[in-house]
Enzyme design. Structure first.
Site, PDB file in Angstrom:
ATOM      1  N   ASN A 174       0.914  -0.895   0.184  1.00 58.70           N
ATOM      2  CA  ASN A 174      -0.002   0.204  -0.525  1.00 58.70           C
ATOM      3  C   ASN A 174       0.967   1.337   0.164  1.00 58.70           C
ATOM      4  O   ASN A 174       2.040   1.615   1.045  1.00 58.70           O
ATOM      5  CB  ASN A 174      -0.646   0.325   1.538  1.00 58.70           C
ATOM      6  CG  ASN A 174      -2.051   1.377   1.820  1.00 58.70           C
ATOM      7  OD1 ASN A 174      -2.001   2.466   0.691  1.00 58.70           O
ATOM      8  ND2 ASN A 174      -2.110   1.800   2.637  1.00 58.70           N
TER       9      ASN A 174
ATOM     10  N   LYS B 105       0.081   4.277  -0.165  1.00 60.58           N
ATOM     11  CA  LYS B 105      -0.648   5.668   0.279  1.00 60.58           C
ATOM     12  C   LYS B 105      -0.475   6.465  -0.288  1.00 60.58           C
ATOM     13  O   LYS B 105      -0.344   6.614  -1.914  1.00 60.58           O
ATOM     14  CB  LYS B 105       0.308   5.714   1.696  1.00 60.58           C
ATOM     15  CG  LYS B 105      -0.063   4.298   3.166  1.00 60.58           C
ATOM     16  CD  LYS B 105      -0.231   4.736   3.622  1.00 60.58           C
ATOM     17  CE  LYS B 105      -0.142   2.950   5.170  1.00 60.58           C
ATOM     18  NZ  LYS B 105       0.304   3.016   6.447  1.00 60.58           N
TER      19      LYS B 105
ATOM     20  N   HIS C 286      -9.867   1.158   4.234  1.00 62.99           N
ATOM     21  CA  HIS C 286      -8.269   1.409   5.251  1.00 62.99           C
ATOM     22  C   HIS C 286      -8.590   2.603   6.619  1.00 62.99           C
ATOM     23  O   HIS C 286      -9.214   3.056   6.921  1.00 62.99           O
ATOM     24  CB  HIS C 286      -7.118   1.850   4.439  1.00 62.99           C
ATOM     25  CG  HIS C 286      -5.579   1.942   4.964  1.00 62.99           C
ATOM     26  ND1 HIS C 286      -5.295   2.755   6.270  1.00 62.99           N
ATOM     27  CD2 HIS C 286      -5.063   0.943   5.320  1.00 62.99           C
ATOM     28  CE1 HIS C 286      -4.406   2.458   6.339  1.00 62.99           C
ATOM     29  NE2 HIS C 286      -4.215   1.409   5.684  1.00 62.99           N
TER      30      HIS C 286
ATOM     31  N   GLU D  68      -6.930   5.104   7.915  1.00 64.83           N
ATOM     32  CA  GLU D  68      -6.217   6.437   7.827  1.00 64.83           C
ATOM     33  C   GLU D  68      -8.394   6.675   6.857  1.00 64.83           C
ATOM     34  O   GLU D  68      -8.533   8.065   7.075  1.00 64.83           O
ATOM     35  CB  GLU D  68      -5.311   6.020   6.682  1.00 64.83           C
ATOM     36  CG  GLU D  68      -4.847   5.736   7.534  1.00 64.83           C
ATOM     37  CD  GLU D  68      -3.122   5.114   6.573  1.00 64.83           C
ATOM     38  OE1 GLU D  68      -2.737   5.255   5.288  1.00 64.83           O
ATOM     39  OE2 GLU D  68      -2.050   4.582   7.349  1.00 64.83           O
TER      40      GLU D  68
ATOM     41  N   GLU E 217      -4.570  -5.259  10.373  1.00 71.46           N
ATOM     42  CA  GLU E 217      -4.469  -3.930  10.732  1.00 71.46           C
ATOM     43  C   GLU E 217      -5.088  -3.151  11.952  1.00 71.46           C
ATOM     44  O   GLU E 217      -5.510  -2.572  11.487  1.00 71.46           O
ATOM     45  CB  GLU E 217      -3.936  -3.456   9.292  1.00 71.46           C
ATOM     46  CG  GLU E 217      -4.007  -3.131   8.224  1.00 71.46           C
ATOM     47  CD  GLU E 217      -3.670  -2.037   7.118  1.00 71.46           C
ATOM     48  OE1 GLU E 217      -2.456  -3.276   6.488  1.00 71.46           O
ATOM     49  OE2 GLU E 217      -3.904  -1.118   6.659  1.00 71.46           O
TER      50      GLU E 217
ATOM     51  N   GLY F 255       1.954   2.016  10.784  1.00 72.33           N
ATOM     52  CA  GLY F 255       3.147   3.204  10.660  1.00 72.33           C
ATOM     53  C   GLY F 255       4.442   2.954  12.195  1.00 72.33           C
ATOM     54  O   GLY F 255       5.000   4.620  12.206  1.00 72.33           O
TER      55      GLY F 255
ATOM     56  N   SER G 146       3.377  -2.386  10.033  1.00 72.03           N
ATOM     57  CA  SER G 146       4.506  -2.520   9.682  1.00 72.03           C
ATOM     58  C   SER G 146       5.005  -3.678   9.924  1.00 72.03           C
ATOM     59  O   SER G 146       6.464  -4.214  10.812  1.00 72.03           O
ATOM     60  CB  SER G 146       5.670  -1.570  11.883  1.00 72.03           C
ATOM     61  OG  SER G 146       4.903  -0.969  12.218  1.00 72.03           O
TER      62      SER G 146
HETATM   63  P1  13P Z   1       2.932   0.119   7.613  1.00 74.74           P
HETATM   64  O1  13P Z   1       3.437  -1.247   7.106  1.00 74.74           O
HETATM   65  O2  13P Z   1       3.426   1.313   7.201  1.00 74.74           O
HETATM   66  O3  13P Z   1       2.849   0.413   9.037  1.00 74.74           O
HETATM   67  O4  13P Z   1       1.370   0.228   7.307  1.00 74.74           O
HETATM   68  C1  13P Z   1       0.270  -0.800   7.133  1.00 74.74           C
HETATM   69  C2  13P Z   1      -0.124  -0.474   6.055  1.00 74.74           C
HETATM   70  O5  13P Z   1      -0.900   0.731   6.455  1.00 74.74           O
HETATM   71  C3  13P Z   1      -0.712  -0.744   4.833  1.00 74.74           C
HETATM   72  O6  13P Z   1      -2.293  -0.416   4.753  1.00 74.74           O
END
Ligand code: 13P
Length: 249
Positions: free
Chosen positions: A10, A12, A95, A97, A167, A173, A213
């Site tokens: 992803n 982002k 997601h 976010e 997740e 993150g 992560s």
């Molecule tokens: P990270 O791997 O940067 O923690 O992000 C995970 C994520 O949100 C994947 O959709």
């Protein structure tokens, strides 16, 4: 049943179109692995160019979001037909976010799920608890609600082809991966929820990823768990390390 692993990046809100092409070209040889499904979920504006850049490989391109209407006066949104025509096979939906910063609800996610299936795009539906919910002991209650509402009116045959990404928000993150035991426990709980809503065959077929992560060091143990069918990778999917994650064995 042996489920095929699916490892998705992803990206982002990272990589301009020219940067995206450079990254796709760099990663293409590194992520070669015929035993797993590899997906690059990239910003909408990068999709066409990345799809072109990965031609000749088995890498699939995914989107990070999609609207649930066919077309019309929805300024700024991207329709399912646009994604299909651009070469998209997967779409990340719900997601954390998007839920947190853009107010997406379980009902919105459900509408998007139904639309994705209608257009033969495979949804990667995200779910996951906050740290507070984990500490309150309501992790599974919260996730079961996300899954049950997200899959409302989705048929068993459709659900069998779907991907769910677990997740935990506190692991995204933060560099703080869930322990293998925590990740396996929730993924097993999600599979049990699908068995309740549908049946054992559907629960057996659906693929459940862990995200939060994930890195080259944590991937092998996570992906070896019976109910973890791969990963949804953020930060580490933007680096050569993603090749190591895809070739975790
Ligand atoms: P990270 O791997 O940067 O923690 O992000 C995970 C994520 O949100 C994947 O959709």
């Amino acid at each position: 049943m042996a489920r095929r692993k699916i490892i998705a990046g992803n990206w982002k809100m990272n990589k301009t179109p020219s940067e995206a092409v450079a990254l796709a070209v760099e990663l293409k040889p590194l992520v070669a692995n015929e035993d797993v499904d590899v997906v690059f979920c990239v910003p909408a504006i990068d999709i066409v160019l990345v799809a072109e850049a990965v031609k000749g490989s088995s890498i699939k391109v995914g989107a990070e979001n999609m609207y649930f209407e066919e077309s019309g006066a929805y300024t700024g949104e991207i329709s399912p037909a646009m994604l299909v025509d651009a070469g998209v096979k997967y779409v990340i939906l719900g997601h954390s976010e998007r839920r947190e910063y853009f107010g997406e609800t379980n009902e919105d996610v459900n509408k998007k799920m139904l639309k994705a299936f209608e257009h033969n795009i495979t949804p990667i539906m995200c779910c996951g608890e906050t740290l507070e919910q984990r500490e309150q002991g309501v992790t599974m209650d919260f996730i079961r609600q996300q899954v049950k509402v997200g899959f409302q009116n989705v048929t068993a045959d459709q659900a069998k082809t779907a991907v769910i990404a677990y997740e935990p928000i506190w692991a995204i993150g933060t560099g703080k991966t869930a322990t293998t035991a925590q990740a396996q426990e929730v993924c097993a709980g999600i599979r049990a929820c699908i068995a309740e809503v549908y049946d054992e065959a559907t629960a057996d077929a659906i693929r459940i990823q862990y995200g939060g992560s994930v890195n080259a060091a944590t991937a092998p143990e996570l992906f070896a768990q019976p109910d973890i069918d791969g990963g949804l990778v953020g930060g580490a999917s933007l680096k050569a390390e993603f090749g190591k994650i895809v070739n975790y064995k």
